[in-house]
Motif scaffolding. Structure first.
Motif, PDB file in Angstrom:
ATOM      1  N   ILE A   1       0.861  -1.207   0.000  1.00  0.00           N
ATOM      2  CA  ILE A   1       0.000   0.000   0.000  1.00  0.00           C
ATOM      3  C   ILE A   1       0.890   1.248   0.000  1.00  0.00           C
ATOM      4  CG2 ILE A   1      -1.635   1.366   1.361  1.00  0.00           C
ATOM      5  CD1 ILE A   1      -2.735  -1.300   2.513  1.00  0.00           C
ATOM      6  N   ASN A   2       1.874   1.270   0.926  1.00  0.00           N
ATOM      7  CA  ASN A   2       2.724   2.460   1.046  1.00  0.00           C
ATOM      8  C   ASN A   2       3.505   2.726  -0.238  1.00  0.00           C
ATOM      9  OD1 ASN A   2       1.751   2.570   3.606  1.00  0.00           O
ATOM     10  ND2 ASN A   2       3.659   1.998   4.638  1.00  0.00           N
ATOM     11  N   LYS A   3       4.031   1.647  -0.849  1.00  0.00           N
ATOM     12  CA  LYS A   3       4.796   1.833  -2.094  1.00  0.00           C
ATOM     13  C   LYS A   3       3.900   2.416  -3.178  1.00  0.00           C
ATOM     14  CE  LYS A   3       8.897  -0.747  -1.666  1.00  0.00           C
ATOM     15  NZ  LYS A   3       8.939  -1.915  -0.782  1.00  0.00           N
ATOM     16  N   THR A   4       2.668   1.929  -3.225  1.00  0.00           N
ATOM     17  CA  THR A   4       1.728   2.403  -4.240  1.00  0.00           C
ATOM     18  C   THR A   4       1.402   3.883  -4.036  1.00  0.00           C
ATOM     19  OG1 THR A   4       0.783   0.214  -4.516  1.00  0.00           O
ATOM     20  CG2 THR A   4      -0.633   2.072  -5.108  1.00  0.00           C
ATOM     21  N   ILE A   5       1.108   4.249  -2.805  1.00  0.00           N
ATOM     22  CA  ILE A   5       0.754   5.652  -2.532  1.00  0.00           C
ATOM     23  C   ILE A   5       1.948   6.562  -2.770  1.00  0.00           C
ATOM     24  CG2 ILE A   5       0.053   7.299  -0.751  1.00  0.00           C
ATOM     25  CD1 ILE A   5      -1.550   5.102   0.529  1.00  0.00           C
ATOM     26  N   ASN A   6       3.101   6.135  -2.253  1.00  0.00           N
ATOM     27  CA  ASN A   6       4.258   7.008  -2.361  1.00  0.00           C
ATOM     28  C   ASN A   6       4.826   7.068  -3.781  1.00  0.00           C
ATOM     29  OD1 ASN A   6       3.960   7.899   0.267  1.00  0.00           O
ATOM     30  ND2 ASN A   6       5.183   6.211   1.097  1.00  0.00           N
ATOM     31  N   ALA A   7       4.386   6.130  -4.655  1.00  0.00           N
ATOM     32  CA  ALA A   7       4.764   6.214  -6.075  1.00  0.00           C
ATOM     33  C   ALA A   7       3.781   7.116  -6.834  1.00  0.00           C
ATOM     34  CB  ALA A   7       4.780   4.816  -6.691  1.00  0.00           C
ATOM     35  N   GLY A   8       2.821   7.689  -6.134  1.00  0.00           N
ATOM     36  CA  GLY A   8       1.903   8.630  -6.782  1.00  0.00           C
ATOM     37  C   GLY A   8       0.753   7.972  -7.535  1.00  0.00           C
ATOM     38  N   ILE A   9       0.479   6.711  -7.254  1.00  0.00           N
ATOM     39  CA  ILE A   9      -0.679   6.074  -7.879  1.00  0.00           C
ATOM     40  C   ILE A   9      -1.898   6.402  -7.016  1.00  0.00           C
ATOM     41  CG2 ILE A   9      -1.661   3.876  -8.683  1.00  0.00           C
ATOM     42  CD1 ILE A   9       1.323   2.998  -9.018  1.00  0.00           C
ATOM     43  N   HIS A  10      -2.553   7.516  -7.357  1.00  0.00           N
ATOM     44  CA  HIS A  10      -3.590   8.112  -6.510  1.00  0.00           C
ATOM     45  C   HIS A  10      -4.932   8.181  -7.217  1.00  0.00           C
ATOM     46  CE1 HIS A  10      -0.312  10.602  -4.190  1.00  0.00           C
ATOM     47  NE2 HIS A  10      -0.230   9.297  -3.955  1.00  0.00           N
TER      48      HIS A  10
END
Ligand code: ADP
Ligand code: MG
Length: 348
Positions: free
Chosen positions: A313-322
């Motif tokens: 989850i964190n990797k996804t959010i912090n990669a800007g997949i919003h």
């Protein structure tokens, strides 16, 4: 069974069974994602699906849900819509928390570095009395045009929530507890809540204690949130403060909330929204419900799976997949696909 005996969690052959209450609006689609992620990650949890008809004219569905949670000990929940404004039609969400005596709501508001938000590096824990106060559901029209609504504050509930807050602070290395109230106006009800929190504070000399009026708290949260550590408050103020905090660090789609009692635990998105207008459009942010599912895994002791999903989850959010609520363009599906990808990378 004595009131203090812990009820064991349903646990057969190394797997846990938990009650799943999808609720209305975006609830069902978010639960599908949770199930998909759990299956993909090989999580040893089975769900007992429970639907509650919000328009039913009796409480059979609700009673069934409560019996299921009593049996399993743990539930993951979406928001159950109560559309009616008729006084006899009680909020099923409130009734469920009261019946199970889930007297604590904990919302840990931590900023995600990858989310553009009004304030950075927030880390506030809101501990909210979850079963009384303004949510007593005791309203009546005493004479035509005069409505009375009872706010209930009791010593035992105020004391156990205050104790929970200070114990939480102690266990988690927190430095300060702030009691949020309106005792200048509600001298008796909020006065009692405040007085008890001051008494309990004396037993924790290593933890600072102060108090703040709810109005000022909202202003301070927006302008200078870093002064807050643990916030202890009543039911309605807790709801308001929780929503302000979620708004500060990215909205309704990110954070999860926990409801605890002495026996049962219910996990859900932090702001408890239905999201009726965005349902079925593949645009809801699936993260808040997934975070609730991760909290549940930690509670059940499935640390390894919790960590893998949390990292994804964190990797996804912090990669800007919003999704749109975070200012992005990703669909719910794209967020989930990215999370699955990151689960796979960690499993290789
Ligand atoms: P309530 O159920 O309290 O009436 P709403 O359903 O109106 O609340 O939700 C409040 C706001 O938060 C709405 O704008 C809704 O679209 C938004 N919202 C709630 N949950 C999510 C989510 N998971 N993803 C994106 N937006 C959400
Ligand atoms: Mg709604």
């Amino acid at each position: 069974i004595s009131k203090r005996m812990p009820i064991p969690k349903a646990h057969y052959g190394g797997r846990h069974t938990v009650s799943l209450l999808p609720g209305a609006g975006i609830g069902p689609e978010l639960m599908k994602y949770v199930k998909e992620v759990f299956v993909f990650a090989g999580v040893p949890v089975d769900f007992e699906d429970i639907d509650i008809n919000p328009n039913a004219d009796n409480d059979d569905d609700l009673d069934y849900a409560i019996a299921s949670i009593r049996r399993n000990g743990v539930a993951l929940k979406g928001n159950i819509e109560t559309r009616s404004t008729e006084a006899e039609v009680k909020s099923r969400n409130v009734a469920l928390r009261n019946e199970l005596d889930l007297y604590v709501n904990v919302l840990h508001c931590v900023s995600y570095p990858g989310v553009t938000s009004r304030q950075k590096n927030i880390d506030i824990v809101i501990i909210r009395q979850n079963t009384e106060g303004e949510y007593a559901m005791l309203e009546h029209e005493s004479v035509d045009g005069v409505v009375e609504s009872m706010k209930i504050v009791t010593r035992p509930n105020s004391e156990r929530i205050a104790r929970y807050a200070f114990e939480y602070a102690k266990r988690n290395g927190r430095k300060k507890v702030t009691t949020v109230h309106k005792a200048n106006i509600m001298k008796l009800s909020d006065g009692l809540f405040l007085e008890i929190s001051r008494d309990v504070a004396k037993e924790y000399p290593d933890i600072q204690h102060n108090d703040m009026i709810i109005d000022n708290t909202c202003m301070q949260l927006v302008s200078n949130p870093h002064q807050f550590d643990v916030v202890l408050t009543t039911n309605l103020y807790g709801s308001i403060v929780s929503n302000v905090c979620c708004g500060l660090l990215g909205g309704a789609g990110l954070l999860s909330g926990k409801n605890y009692g002495d026996h049962y635990t219910v996990f859900e998105p932090g702001t408890r929204n239905t999201g009726g207008k965005i349902a079925g459009k593949n645009i809801a942010n699936p993260v808040a419900m997934l975070n609730a599912a991760v909290d549940m895994l930690r509670h059940l002791g499935h640390k390894h799976h919790a960590l893998i999903i949390q990292n994804a989850i964190n990797k996804t959010i912090n990669a800007g997949i919003h999704t749109r609520d975070l200012g992005g363009t990703a669909t719910s599906r794209e967020v989930i696909d990215s999370i699955l990808k990151h689960i796979k990378i960690q499993s290789n």
